[in-house]
Design an enzyme around this catalytic site. Structure first.
Site, short mmCIF file in Angstrom:
data_model
loop_
_atom_site.label_atom_id
_atom_site.label_comp_id
_atom_site.label_asym_id
_atom_site.label_seq_id
_atom_site.Cartn_x
_atom_site.Cartn_y
_atom_site.Cartn_z
N CYS A 216 82.69 11.56 72.52
CA CYS A 216 82.52 10.81 71.26
C CYS A 216 82.82 9.29 71.29
O CYS A 216 81.93 8.56 70.84
CB CYS A 216 83.54 11.43 70.20
SG CYS A 216 84.99 11.56 70.67
N ARG B 254 88.25 2.28 83.11
CA ARG B 254 87.35 3.43 84.12
C ARG B 254 88.29 4.66 83.70
O ARG B 254 88.27 5.57 84.63
CB ARG B 254 87.38 3.07 85.35
CG ARG B 254 85.92 3.56 86.07
CD ARG B 254 85.77 3.56 87.55
NE ARG B 254 85.76 2.32 87.89
CZ ARG B 254 86.58 1.75 88.83
NH1 ARG B 254 87.43 2.42 89.65
NH2 ARG B 254 86.29 0.39 89.15
N SER B 255 88.56 5.05 82.48
CA SER B 255 89.14 6.34 82.39
C SER B 255 88.11 7.43 82.17
O SER B 255 86.89 7.15 82.14
CB SER B 255 89.77 6.23 80.86
OG SER B 255 88.96 6.30 79.88
N ASP C 127 88.77 -1.21 86.86
CA ASP C 127 90.33 -0.59 86.61
C ASP C 127 91.46 -1.48 87.17
O ASP C 127 91.01 -2.37 87.98
CB ASP C 127 90.21 0.90 86.90
CG ASP C 127 90.22 1.32 88.19
OD1 ASP C 127 90.47 0.15 89.16
OD2 ASP C 127 90.31 2.39 88.44
N ILE C 128 92.51 -0.88 87.06
CA ILE C 128 93.50 -1.54 87.69
C ILE C 128 93.34 -1.90 89.08
O ILE C 128 94.14 -3.14 89.61
CB ILE C 128 95.01 -0.82 87.21
CG1 ILE C 128 95.97 -1.98 87.08
CG2 ILE C 128 95.31 0.04 88.12
CD1 ILE C 128 97.18 -1.42 85.85
#
Lengths: 319, 319
Positions: free
Chosen positions: A154, A189-190, A212-213
C-alpha cells in the site's frame, strides 16, 4: 498542474504544498463506484495488539476513513500472543473481506512472521511474500489467465499514485517507461516501503538512488528497456553527490531528529516525506517546486483499492 | 547412556562432553539407506553470495559432508544481486532436489525475503513460512491425506534430536509429552532457531524460558495437554531466577564476548551451545552432567534428512 507561486508568511516562494488528501480525493469516486457495483459493504478487519494509545488513535482514524467512504470496518483489540489464532479465524471467515495488522506487535522479526500468516486473499496491505516477489519481477497477475491482479504494497503504491498526480510520471511516454530520464533519491530501504518502491520506480524507467543507514544502492532497469525487471548495484556515493541531480526526493526516516539537508536539493525538485516524522526542514519550500509533507491518507485510499481488488480476485477465482 | 565421570586435566569431573558427530553418526545409517532405496544420488545446491572466506569454508565443509554420505552437492557462487534469479532457476530445475542459501547475503531483512523465494518443495532448511507456521501449530502434514510431511527447520530439529540422544526426552512417556516435567532455558529467540525451538519443546511438554536481549517469555503447553499448541506469556524474571531450576540450558548467542554464568547452573544440568562462539565457560564441566559444545554436524545431518523427506513429499504429490 505547473507549480504556482504561493504566499507564505515569509514572502513569495515558488513551492506548492500538496496535501495527501488532494491526491486521495482523486480516487474516492472510483472507490465509491466500486462499492456500489458490488452491492454490499466490504468488510475490513483491523487487528490491534499493542497498547500504545497513538496506535489506537491511528487505527480508529483508518476505521473512520473506511466507514466514511462506505466500507465496514471492525477493530479487534487482541492480546499479542493470541493474535495469530485470531488471524487464522479471520482468514477462514467468509464475512471478512480484508485483514490488516497494526504494527508493531512484537517489534521484531516475529512481526514479519505474523504478516505472512494473513491469507494472501485478504491481505489489503499487499505484504504477502508472493505480492512483493511479483512486484520485484514485474509480474502483474497471479494466474496465467491474467484474471487475478497481484496486489501492490500500500505505501509504495501510494507513492506511485502521488508521483502520477504530481505529473512526475510523463503520460506521453509509453506505459512502463514513464519515469524515463528521471533521477530519484529515496532515503529508506525497508522491506515494506523503500526497497519495493525503488524497484517499482526503476521498473518504470527511473534511475533510483536508495539510501539506508550503511549503504547506497542504484536501481535501474538495466540496459535499455529490454530487461523484465530492475537492476541493483552497490554504489560508493554520498547523498550530496546525487541529491543535486535528483528530480525527486522521497524520505522515510522514522526519527524526529533526522532532517534532510535542504542545501543539496536542486531548485524545482519534487519532495515527498512518507515518515510520520517531518524529515524535511521548514526551508524546503525555498527549493522544492512541489512538496508533499505526508502520505498517510493516500495509503489508506490504496488499502481501499486493494480491498476491492481482493474481492474481484476472489470472485474471478471462484468462477 | 548415564553420565560417566571423565578424566580431565584438573582431575575428575562428573561431566561427559558429547560431540555433535556422535549424535550425527546415529542417523547416517538411516540416511544412506534412504539414498540406496531411492536408487540415485539426490542433489543439493548451495548458494553462496558473500565473499567471506569463512563462509566459503563452511559451505565447502557442508558440501564435503553431503558427498561423503552419498549425495551430490553443487556450490554456486553468485553475485548477491543475481541470487534471486538463480534461485528461481533452481526452483524450476528438475535436476535440483534441494536448495540452501548460505546467509548472511545482505545481512538485513532482505535475507528473510530471499529465504521465502526458495520453493517450499526444495527448502531443505525448513524456513519457508508454511513450515514454520505448521511447527507453531503442531501441524505435522502439508496435506489432509497426511502423505506429505511438513519440514522442520534444521537447527531446532537438530536440537530436538540431540535432546533425544541425551535421554532428556523420556521415551516411556507418550509421544507429545516426553518432556513433561522438564524446565528448559534457551538464550536466543531468533525466528530461525530460538523461537521455533521453544515452541517445539513446549509442544512436547516442557516449560521453556526464552531469553532474548530485552525480554523473557515463558512457553508452556497451556493447561494440561489439551491445547493443540504451546502458549506464550511475558514473564518478569531474571536469568538467575530460572537457571537454578533448569534441567536443560541451550545457548545461541553469536558473540565471543558473551559467556553464560556457570554459577547459576544446577548440578547435573544438560548444557548445549548452538552458537559458533563458545557461550559456556571452561568451568561448565564442574556443573553440567552432559555438555554439547556445538551442534553443526547434527544440523547438516538434519539437512540431509529434510532433503530425503522433500523428495518423498514430491513423489507422493505426483502420485
Amino acid at each position: 498542474m505547473s507549480p504556482i507561486p504561493e504566499s507564505e508568511s515569509d514572502g513569495v516562494v515558488a513551492c506548492k504544498t500538496i496535501l495527501a488528501s488532494s491526491v486521495a480525493n482523486a480516487y474516492t469516486g472510483e472507490i465509491k463506484k466500486g462499492i456500489e457495483e458490488l452491492g454490499r459493504k466490504p468488510k475490513l478487519v483491523g487487528f490491534l495488539a499493542n497498547t500504545d494509545p497513538a496506535a489506537r488513535m491511528y487505527a480508529e482514524w483508518t476505521g473512520k476513513t473506511f466507514c466514511d467512504v462506505g466500507f465496514m470496518f471492525e477493530l479487534r483489540q487482541v492480546d499479542k500472543e493470541e493474535l495469530e489464532d485470531f488471524i487464522f479465524q479471520a482468514n477462514e471467515d467468509d464475512d471478512v473481506d480484508g485483514i490488516m495488522i497494526y504494527f508493531p506487535v512484537f517489534g521484531n522479526r516475529q512481526d514479519q512472521y505474523l504478516q505472512q500468516v494473513v491469507s494472501k486473499d485478504k491481505d489489503v496491505e499487499g505484504l504477502s511474500h508472493i505480492y512483493i516477489q511479483n512486484l520485484y519481477h514485474n509480474v502483474r497477475y497471479l494466474d496465467d489467465a491474467k484474471t487475478q491482479k497481484s496486489i501492490l504494497p500500500c505505501t509504495p503504491l501510494a507513492l506511485v499514485k502521488i508521483l502520477e498526480y504530481l505529473g512526475v510520471y510523463n503520460m506521453i511516454l509509453p506505459y512502463g517507461n514513464r519515469l524515463y530520464g528521471k533521477t530519484i533519491t529515496i532515503v529508506n530501504r525497508s522491506e515494506i516501503v523503500g526497497r519495493p518502491l525503488a524497484a517499482l520506480l526503476a521498473n518504470d524507467g527511473a534511475v533510483v538512488y536508495s539510501f539506508d543507514i550503511d549503504s547506497v544502492q542504484k536501481f535501474t532497469r538495466g540496459e535499455g528497456i529490454r530487461l523484465r525487471s530492475h537492476r541493483v548495484s552497490d554504489v560508493d556515493v554520498k547523498l550530496e553527490h546525487v541529491v543535486p541531480t535528483s528530480d525527486v526526493i522521497i524520505t522515510g526516516v522514522p526519527s524526529e531528529e533526522y532532517k534532510f539537508e535542504t542545501r543539496y536539493i536542486k531548485d524545482g525538485a519534487v519532495c515527498i516525506n512518507f515518515s510520520t516524522a517531518k524529515n524535511f526542514n521548514a526551508d524546503i519550500k525555498t527549493k522544492a517546486s512541489l512538496y508533499v509533507p505526508s502520505v498517510g491518507k493516500v495509503t489508506v485510499t490504496m488499502l481501499m483499492r486493494n480491498l476491492l481488488r481482493l474481492i474481484a480476485n476472489r470472485s474471478s477465482k471462484n468462477q
